[in-house]
Design a protein around this motif. Structure first.
Motif, PDB file in Angstrom:
ATOM      1  N   HIS A 176       0.836  -1.205   0.000  1.00 59.41           N
ATOM      2  CA  HIS A 176       0.000   0.000   0.000  1.00 59.41           C
ATOM      3  C   HIS A 176       0.869   1.252   0.000  1.00 59.41           C
ATOM      4  O   HIS A 176       1.926   1.279   0.640  1.00 59.41           O
ATOM      5  CB  HIS A 176      -0.889   0.046   1.241  1.00 59.41           C
ATOM      6  CG  HIS A 176      -1.851  -1.081   1.354  1.00 59.41           C
ATOM      7  ND1 HIS A 176      -2.987  -1.172   0.582  1.00 59.41           N
ATOM      8  CD2 HIS A 176      -1.843  -2.177   2.139  1.00 59.41           C
ATOM      9  CE1 HIS A 176      -3.640  -2.281   0.891  1.00 59.41           C
ATOM     10  NE2 HIS A 176      -2.958  -2.912   1.830  1.00 59.41           N
ATOM     11  N   ILE A 177       0.399   2.277  -0.679  1.00 56.63           N
ATOM     12  CA  ILE A 177       1.004   3.600  -0.573  1.00 56.63           C
ATOM     13  C   ILE A 177       0.131   4.373   0.403  1.00 56.63           C
ATOM     14  O   ILE A 177      -1.033   4.646   0.127  1.00 56.63           O
ATOM     15  CB  ILE A 177       1.079   4.286  -1.941  1.00 56.63           C
ATOM     16  CG1 ILE A 177       1.988   3.474  -2.861  1.00 56.63           C
ATOM     17  CG2 ILE A 177       1.577   5.719  -1.799  1.00 56.63           C
ATOM     18  CD1 ILE A 177       1.939   3.866  -4.298  1.00 56.63           C
ATOM     19  N   THR A 178       0.694   4.653   1.574  1.00 53.86           N
ATOM     20  CA  THR A 178      -0.118   5.201   2.656  1.00 53.86           C
ATOM     21  C   THR A 178       0.249   6.656   2.960  1.00 53.86           C
ATOM     22  O   THR A 178       1.295   7.147   2.541  1.00 53.86           O
ATOM     23  CB  THR A 178       0.050   4.369   3.941  1.00 53.86           C
ATOM     24  OG1 THR A 178       1.397   4.507   4.413  1.00 53.86           O
ATOM     25  CG2 THR A 178      -0.251   2.897   3.688  1.00 53.86           C
ATOM     26  N   LEU A 179      -0.631   7.298   3.710  1.00 58.21           N
ATOM     27  CA  LEU A 179      -0.442   8.684   4.123  1.00 58.21           C
ATOM     28  C   LEU A 179      -0.541   8.719   5.643  1.00 58.21           C
ATOM     29  O   LEU A 179      -1.516   8.226   6.219  1.00 58.21           O
ATOM     30  CB  LEU A 179      -1.547   9.547   3.501  1.00 58.21           C
ATOM     31  CG  LEU A 179      -1.440  11.063   3.636  1.00 58.21           C
ATOM     32  CD1 LEU A 179      -0.299  11.597   2.778  1.00 58.21           C
ATOM     33  CD2 LEU A 179      -2.753  11.720   3.210  1.00 58.21           C
ATOM     34  N   THR A 180       0.479   9.274   6.301  1.00 58.63           N
ATOM     35  CA  THR A 180       0.391   9.400   7.763  1.00 58.63           C
ATOM     36  C   THR A 180      -0.582  10.520   8.106  1.00 58.63           C
ATOM     37  O   THR A 180      -0.947  11.334   7.251  1.00 58.63           O
ATOM     38  CB  THR A 180       1.763   9.714   8.386  1.00 58.63           C
ATOM     39  OG1 THR A 180       2.194  11.011   7.953  1.00 58.63           O
ATOM     40  CG2 THR A 180       2.801   8.665   8.010  1.00 58.63           C
ATOM     41  N   GLN A 181      -0.975  10.577   9.388  1.00 56.61           N
ATOM     42  CA  GLN A 181      -1.895  11.638   9.805  1.00 56.61           C
ATOM     43  C   GLN A 181      -1.226  13.002   9.745  1.00 56.61           C
ATOM     44  O   GLN A 181      -1.874  14.013   9.530  1.00 56.61           O
ATOM     45  CB  GLN A 181      -2.417  11.350  11.218  1.00 56.61           C
ATOM     46  CG  GLN A 181      -3.321  10.121  11.239  1.00 56.61           C
ATOM     47  CD  GLN A 181      -4.076   9.962  12.545  1.00 56.61           C
ATOM     48  OE1 GLN A 181      -3.847  10.681  13.515  1.00 56.61           O
ATOM     49  NE2 GLN A 181      -4.989   9.019  12.568  1.00 56.61           N
ATOM     50  N   GLY A 182       0.104  13.003   9.931  1.00 57.40           N
ATOM     51  CA  GLY A 182       0.847  14.248   9.778  1.00 57.40           C
ATOM     52  C   GLY A 182       0.714  15.179  10.972  1.00 57.40           C
ATOM     53  O   GLY A 182       0.050  14.872  11.964  1.00 57.40           O
ATOM     54  N   VAL A 207       6.124  11.563  10.609  1.00 59.46           N
ATOM     55  CA  VAL A 207       6.347  10.267   9.966  1.00 59.46           C
ATOM     56  C   VAL A 207       5.746   9.096  10.756  1.00 59.46           C
ATOM     57  O   VAL A 207       5.860   7.946  10.333  1.00 59.46           O
ATOM     58  CB  VAL A 207       7.858   9.996   9.724  1.00 59.46           C
ATOM     59  CG1 VAL A 207       8.434  11.056   8.809  1.00 59.46           C
ATOM     60  CG2 VAL A 207       8.635   9.911  11.032  1.00 59.46           C
ATOM     61  N   ASP A 208       5.058   9.378  11.845  1.00 62.85           N
ATOM     62  CA  ASP A 208       4.459   8.311  12.667  1.00 62.85           C
ATOM     63  C   ASP A 208       3.424   7.528  11.863  1.00 62.85           C
ATOM     64  O   ASP A 208       2.471   8.101  11.339  1.00 62.85           O
ATOM     65  CB  ASP A 208       3.801   8.942  13.909  1.00 62.85           C
ATOM     66  CG  ASP A 208       3.304   7.905  14.903  1.00 62.85           C
ATOM     67  OD1 ASP A 208       3.365   6.687  14.590  1.00 62.85           O
ATOM     68  OD2 ASP A 208       2.844   8.306  15.984  1.00 62.85           O
ATOM     69  N   ARG A 209       3.620   6.190  11.767  1.00 63.63           N
ATOM     70  CA  ARG A 209       2.739   5.345  10.953  1.00 63.63           C
ATOM     71  C   ARG A 209       1.403   5.013  11.647  1.00 63.63           C
ATOM     72  O   ARG A 209       0.501   4.466  11.006  1.00 63.63           O
ATOM     73  CB  ARG A 209       3.451   4.031  10.610  1.00 63.63           C
ATOM     74  CG  ARG A 209       4.676   4.165   9.715  1.00 63.63           C
ATOM     75  CD  ARG A 209       4.346   4.374   8.262  1.00 63.63           C
ATOM     76  NE  ARG A 209       3.421   3.394   7.725  1.00 63.63           N
ATOM     77  CZ  ARG A 209       3.780   2.230   7.183  1.00 63.63           C
ATOM     78  NH1 ARG A 209       5.047   1.899   7.103  1.00 63.63           N
ATOM     79  NH2 ARG A 209       2.866   1.409   6.702  1.00 63.63           N
ATOM     80  N   VAL A 210       1.279   5.290  12.919  1.00 62.53           N
ATOM     81  CA  VAL A 210       0.042   4.963  13.631  1.00 62.53           C
ATOM     82  C   VAL A 210      -1.124   5.742  13.017  1.00 62.53           C
ATOM     83  O   VAL A 210      -1.058   6.963  12.867  1.00 62.53           O
ATOM     84  CB  VAL A 210       0.163   5.274  15.140  1.00 62.53           C
ATOM     85  CG1 VAL A 210      -1.190   5.074  15.838  1.00 62.53           C
ATOM     86  CG2 VAL A 210       1.227   4.387  15.777  1.00 62.53           C
ATOM     87  N   ALA A 221      -6.362  13.645  -4.010  1.00 62.63           N
ATOM     88  CA  ALA A 221      -6.978  14.794  -3.348  1.00 62.63           C
ATOM     89  C   ALA A 221      -6.964  14.653  -1.826  1.00 62.63           C
ATOM     90  O   ALA A 221      -7.032  15.649  -1.104  1.00 62.63           O
ATOM     91  CB  ALA A 221      -8.416  14.968  -3.838  1.00 62.63           C
ATOM     92  N   ALA A 222      -6.861  13.402  -1.340  1.00 64.24           N
ATOM     93  CA  ALA A 222      -6.886  13.169   0.107  1.00 64.24           C
ATOM     94  C   ALA A 222      -5.733  13.878   0.807  1.00 64.24           C
ATOM     95  O   ALA A 222      -5.869  14.313   1.954  1.00 64.24           O
ATOM     96  CB  ALA A 222      -6.838  11.671   0.394  1.00 64.24           C
ATOM     97  N   GLN A 223      -4.601  13.994   0.132  1.00 61.62           N
ATOM     98  CA  GLN A 223      -3.455  14.659   0.746  1.00 61.62           C
ATOM     99  C   GLN A 223      -3.791  16.121   1.047  1.00 61.62           C
ATOM    100  O   GLN A 223      -3.603  16.601   2.169  1.00 61.62           O
ATOM    101  CB  GLN A 223      -2.232  14.593  -0.170  1.00 61.62           C
ATOM    102  CG  GLN A 223      -1.009  15.297   0.414  1.00 61.62           C
ATOM    103  CD  GLN A 223       0.176  15.324  -0.538  1.00 61.62           C
ATOM    104  OE1 GLN A 223       0.377  14.409  -1.309  1.00 61.62           O
ATOM    105  NE2 GLN A 223       0.957  16.392  -0.484  1.00 61.62           N
ATOM    106  N   GLY A 224      -4.313  16.822   0.037  1.00 60.61           N
ATOM    107  CA  GLY A 224      -4.672  18.225   0.222  1.00 60.61           C
ATOM    108  C   GLY A 224      -5.771  18.405   1.255  1.00 60.61           C
ATOM    109  O   GLY A 224      -5.736  19.344   2.067  1.00 60.61           O
TER     110      GLY A 224
END
Length: 303
Positions: free
Chosen positions: A248-254, A275-278, A287-290
């Motif tokens: 999977h290409i995932t996005l952390t909560q940031g 960078v926390d993966r939790v 668009a989810a990134q923005g």
């Protein structure tokens, strides 16, 4: 649950040997009519002959299946269009495209010629683009399509000496992501397969016991599931030696650090949170990134 391909028409590129041959044989054994494409060139991409494809066609026919041979280079869009037309003329449709054709030109990046970088991109990436572009109107018109990209762990995770191959293979995942979104309304499902298999491409690179476990046949179940009527879409499936994983290409909560003059220092200070993966997610689209970024920003100001 049956994986039945009766009445389906499949095109498999690079199907004259190795993994592509296994894909073609398996689809045919389950009832698909298969156009077997292979340029018949060397592992490095030189030369060409229709005999590799014709041998596989003969195997399929001997087992009672239907197949046609094609020796087009996937780098030649006009030849690829003619290949798709060949399948449509013979069988009236194209339901499945397995983009499997590829070459290797391995060298460390420092020693690699740009021509070798470009050629690998041309075969793997543009070859798959050409095939997708040629089948897209057919699949859209019939409101059904299953497309499989062949990606690689070298693209997903890197591998010494394969900057060209890895770049091309990761690019195919990006192509999959958007084609799956655009194809959804026409019931075109697009997936990627990262195979680990002992083929001509891996000869001399691994010990015999390992090669024996990594039979190309062991990857085929993943292809069948990803090309079936009940296939998922936008999946990256890894397969080898009878084991299957999903990547999977995932996005952390940031974390929000703002845009003040000290933002670079603040980013460094909050690096671990960024960078926390939790709680990371697999976004439905880019668009989810923005959305996440703006949401965190607005939350700072009570919106």
């Amino acid at each position: 649950m049956d994986l039945d391909f009766k009445g389906r028409v499949a095109i498999v590129t690079g199907a004259g040997g190795g993994l592509g041959r296994q894909h073609a044989l398996a689809l045919a054994a389950r009832g698909a009519k298969v156009l077997v494409n292979d340029l018949g060139g060397s592992r490095e991409g030189s030369g060409g002959s229709a005999s590799a494809a014709e041998t596989v066609v003969a195997e399929i026919r001997a087992a009672g299946g239907e197949a046609l041979a094609n020796a087009a280079s996937v780098t030649d869009f006009a030849a690829v269009q003619a290949m798709v037309q060949q399948a449509v003329d013979a069988w009236g449709r194209v339901d499945i495209l397995v983009n499997n054709a590829g070459i290797l030109r391995d060298k460390s990046f420092a020693k690699m010629e740009l021509d070798d970088f470009r050629l690998v991109l041309d075969v793997h990436l543009m070859g798959s683009v050409h095939c997708c572009k040629a089948v897209w109107p057919v699949m859209t018109a019939q409101q059904y399509g299953r497309i499989l990209m062949t990606t690689s762990s070298s693209g997903l995770f890197g591998n010494f000496g394969q900057s060209n191959y890895g770049a091309a293979k990761m690019a195919l995942v990006g192509l999959m992501q958007t084609l799956a979104i655009e194809g959804a309304k026409s019931n075109i499902r697009v997936n990627s397969l990262a195979p680990t298999a002992a083929t001509r491409m891996t000869e001399g690179l691994m010990p015999e016991a390992v090669l024996a476990a990594l039979k190309p046949e062991a990857v085929v179940p993943a292809m069948l599931v990803l090309c079936a009527e009940q296939a998922p879409t936008r999946r990256i499936l890894c397969a080898g030696a009878g084991t299957f994983e999903a990547a999977h290409i995932t996005l952390t909560q940031g974390a929000w650090v703002g845009i003040g003059p000290d933002a670079p220092e603040e980013l460094l200070a909050q690096w671990d949170a960024v960078v926390d993966r939790v709680g990371d997610s697999v976004p439905d689209s880019g668009a989810a990134q923005g959305t996440n970024e703006v949401g965190l920003a607005l939350a700072q100001f009570g919106h």
